[in-house]
Motif scaffolding. Structure first.
Motif, short mmCIF file in Angstrom:
data_model
loop_
_atom_site.label_atom_id
_atom_site.label_comp_id
_atom_site.label_asym_id
_atom_site.label_seq_id
_atom_site.Cartn_x
_atom_site.Cartn_y
_atom_site.Cartn_z
N ALA A 1 0.84 -1.21 0.00
CA ALA A 1 0.00 0.00 0.00
C ALA A 1 0.87 1.25 0.00
O ALA A 1 0.63 2.18 -0.77
N ILE A 2 1.89 1.27 0.84
CA ILE A 2 2.79 2.43 0.92
C ILE A 2 3.53 2.63 -0.39
O ILE A 2 3.73 3.75 -0.84
N ALA A 3 3.92 1.54 -1.04
CA ALA A 3 4.65 1.60 -2.31
C ALA A 3 3.72 1.84 -3.50
O ALA A 3 4.19 1.95 -4.63
N GLY A 4 2.42 1.90 -3.26
CA GLY A 4 1.47 2.11 -4.35
C GLY A 4 1.26 0.88 -5.20
O GLY A 4 0.85 0.98 -6.36
N LYS A 5 1.53 -0.29 -4.65
CA LYS A 5 1.42 -1.54 -5.40
C LYS A 5 0.20 -2.38 -5.04
O LYS A 5 0.00 -3.44 -5.62
N LEU A 6 -0.62 -1.91 -4.11
CA LEU A 6 -1.82 -2.66 -3.72
C LEU A 6 -2.84 -2.54 -4.85
O LEU A 6 -3.03 -1.47 -5.41
N THR A 7 -3.47 -3.64 -5.18
CA THR A 7 -4.45 -3.62 -6.27
C THR A 7 -5.74 -2.94 -5.82
O THR A 7 -6.00 -2.78 -4.62
N LEU A 8 -6.56 -2.57 -6.78
CA LEU A 8 -7.87 -2.00 -6.47
C LEU A 8 -8.69 -3.00 -5.66
O LEU A 8 -9.33 -2.62 -4.67
N ALA A 9 -8.67 -4.26 -6.05
CA ALA A 9 -9.44 -5.28 -5.34
C ALA A 9 -8.99 -5.39 -3.89
O ALA A 9 -9.82 -5.46 -2.98
N ASP A 10 -7.68 -5.42 -3.66
CA ASP A 10 -7.18 -5.51 -2.28
C ASP A 10 -7.50 -4.25 -1.49
O ASP A 10 -7.86 -4.32 -0.32
N THR A 11 -7.37 -3.09 -2.13
CA THR A 11 -7.68 -1.83 -1.46
C THR A 11 -9.15 -1.80 -1.05
O THR A 11 -9.49 -1.44 0.08
N ALA A 12 -10.02 -2.20 -1.97
CA ALA A 12 -11.46 -2.22 -1.68
C ALA A 12 -11.77 -3.23 -0.59
O ALA A 12 -12.62 -2.97 0.28
N HIS A 13 -11.08 -4.36 -0.59
CA HIS A 13 -11.34 -5.37 0.42
C HIS A 13 -10.90 -4.89 1.81
O HIS A 13 -11.62 -5.09 2.80
N VAL A 14 -9.75 -4.24 1.89
CA VAL A 14 -9.29 -3.69 3.17
C VAL A 14 -10.31 -2.67 3.68
O VAL A 14 -10.74 -2.73 4.84
N ALA A 15 -10.69 -1.75 2.81
CA ALA A 15 -11.67 -0.72 3.21
C ALA A 15 -12.98 -1.37 3.63
O ALA A 15 -13.55 -1.02 4.67
N LEU B 1 -6.23 4.75 -1.88
CA LEU B 1 -5.01 4.02 -1.51
C LEU B 1 -4.22 4.79 -0.45
O LEU B 1 -3.65 4.18 0.46
N GLN B 2 -4.20 6.11 -0.53
CA GLN B 2 -3.50 6.90 0.49
C GLN B 2 -4.11 6.69 1.87
O GLN B 2 -3.39 6.51 2.86
N VAL B 3 -5.43 6.70 1.94
CA VAL B 3 -6.10 6.52 3.23
C VAL B 3 -5.88 5.10 3.75
O VAL B 3 -5.56 4.90 4.92
N VAL B 4 -6.04 4.11 2.88
CA VAL B 4 -5.87 2.71 3.28
C VAL B 4 -4.43 2.44 3.71
O VAL B 4 -4.19 1.71 4.67
N SER B 5 -3.46 3.04 3.02
CA SER B 5 -2.06 2.81 3.42
C SER B 5 -1.78 3.40 4.81
O SER B 5 -1.05 2.81 5.60
N GLY B 6 -2.40 4.54 5.12
CA GLY B 6 -2.24 5.11 6.46
C GLY B 6 -2.84 4.19 7.52
O GLY B 6 -2.23 3.97 8.57
N LEU B 7 -4.02 3.67 7.23
CA LEU B 7 -4.68 2.75 8.16
C LEU B 7 -3.84 1.49 8.38
O LEU B 7 -3.63 1.06 9.51
N ALA C 1 -17.09 -5.26 -3.74
CA ALA C 1 -17.40 -4.84 -5.12
C ALA C 1 -18.01 -3.44 -5.13
O ALA C 1 -17.66 -2.60 -5.96
N ARG C 2 -18.92 -3.17 -4.19
CA ARG C 2 -19.54 -1.85 -4.11
C ARG C 2 -18.52 -0.80 -3.71
O ARG C 2 -18.50 0.31 -4.26
N ILE C 3 -17.66 -1.11 -2.76
CA ILE C 3 -16.63 -0.17 -2.33
C ILE C 3 -15.69 0.13 -3.50
O ILE C 3 -15.31 1.29 -3.72
N ALA C 4 -15.31 -0.88 -4.29
CA ALA C 4 -14.43 -0.67 -5.45
C ALA C 4 -15.08 0.29 -6.45
O ALA C 4 -14.41 1.19 -6.98
N CYS C 5 -16.37 0.10 -6.70
CA CYS C 5 -17.08 1.01 -7.62
C CYS C 5 -17.09 2.44 -7.08
O CYS C 5 -16.87 3.40 -7.83
N LEU C 6 -17.35 2.58 -5.78
CA LEU C 6 -17.35 3.91 -5.17
C LEU C 6 -15.97 4.55 -5.23
O LEU C 6 -15.85 5.77 -5.44
#
Length: 142
Positions: free
Chosen positions: A52-66, A105-111, A88-93
């Motif tokens: 996440a910090i390196a900007g390498k987390l996928t959209l799917a992983d980012t949405a799943h974490v959130a 991704l910035q918010v999720v990487s901080g979390l 899936a809904r979070i990814a669309c949003l």
């Protein structure tokens, strides 16, 4: 999914607000949320935080974490909409939001960074600060 801001995120509890399409969704990195994230990703928390910090987390992983952290908030606050969030809904949003994937991704990487450093307990409460103060006094009088 409705706005889950019956109350705002409490940073002292390890909560983060993720703004999606103009609405704030509170994320709480509970033990259960982190376990679900690791199980779904097949990787550990440290690897996810590094990516996440390196900007390498996928959209799917980012949405799943959130999503898991939004669900954790929903369960703790008896907020049915948040507790029933889907990745899936979070990814669309995320994609529909002005900040897009990069902003989320910035918010999720901080979390994830705070979850890795251990500043909060399994329920999202802050741990007491450790002290490294030294003294010349004996620890026990007597």
């Amino acid at each position: 999914m409705d706005d889950n801001t019956a109350r705002p995120a409490v940073e002292d509890r390890g909560e983060y607000a993720l703004t999606l399409v103009g609405r704030d969704y509170v994320m709480r990195p509970s033990y259960e949320a982190i376990g679900a994230i690791e199980a779904a990703a097949g990787r550990g928390l440290i690897d996810l935080a590094r990516d996440a910090i390196a900007g390498k987390l996928t959209l799917a992983d980012t949405a799943h974490v959130a999503c898991e952290c939004i669900r954790a908030f929903g369960r703790s606050e008896q907020d049915r909409d948040s507790a029933g969030a889907t990745a899936a809904r979070i990814a669309c949003l995320i994609l529909d939001s002005p900040g897009g994937f990069h902003g989320a991704l910035q918010v999720v990487s901080g979390l994830l960074s705070l979850a890795v450093t251990g500043g909060f307990d399994s329920q999202g409460n802050p741990k007491p600060a450790t002290t490294t103060k030294t003294t010349t006094e004996a620890p026990v009088a007597g």
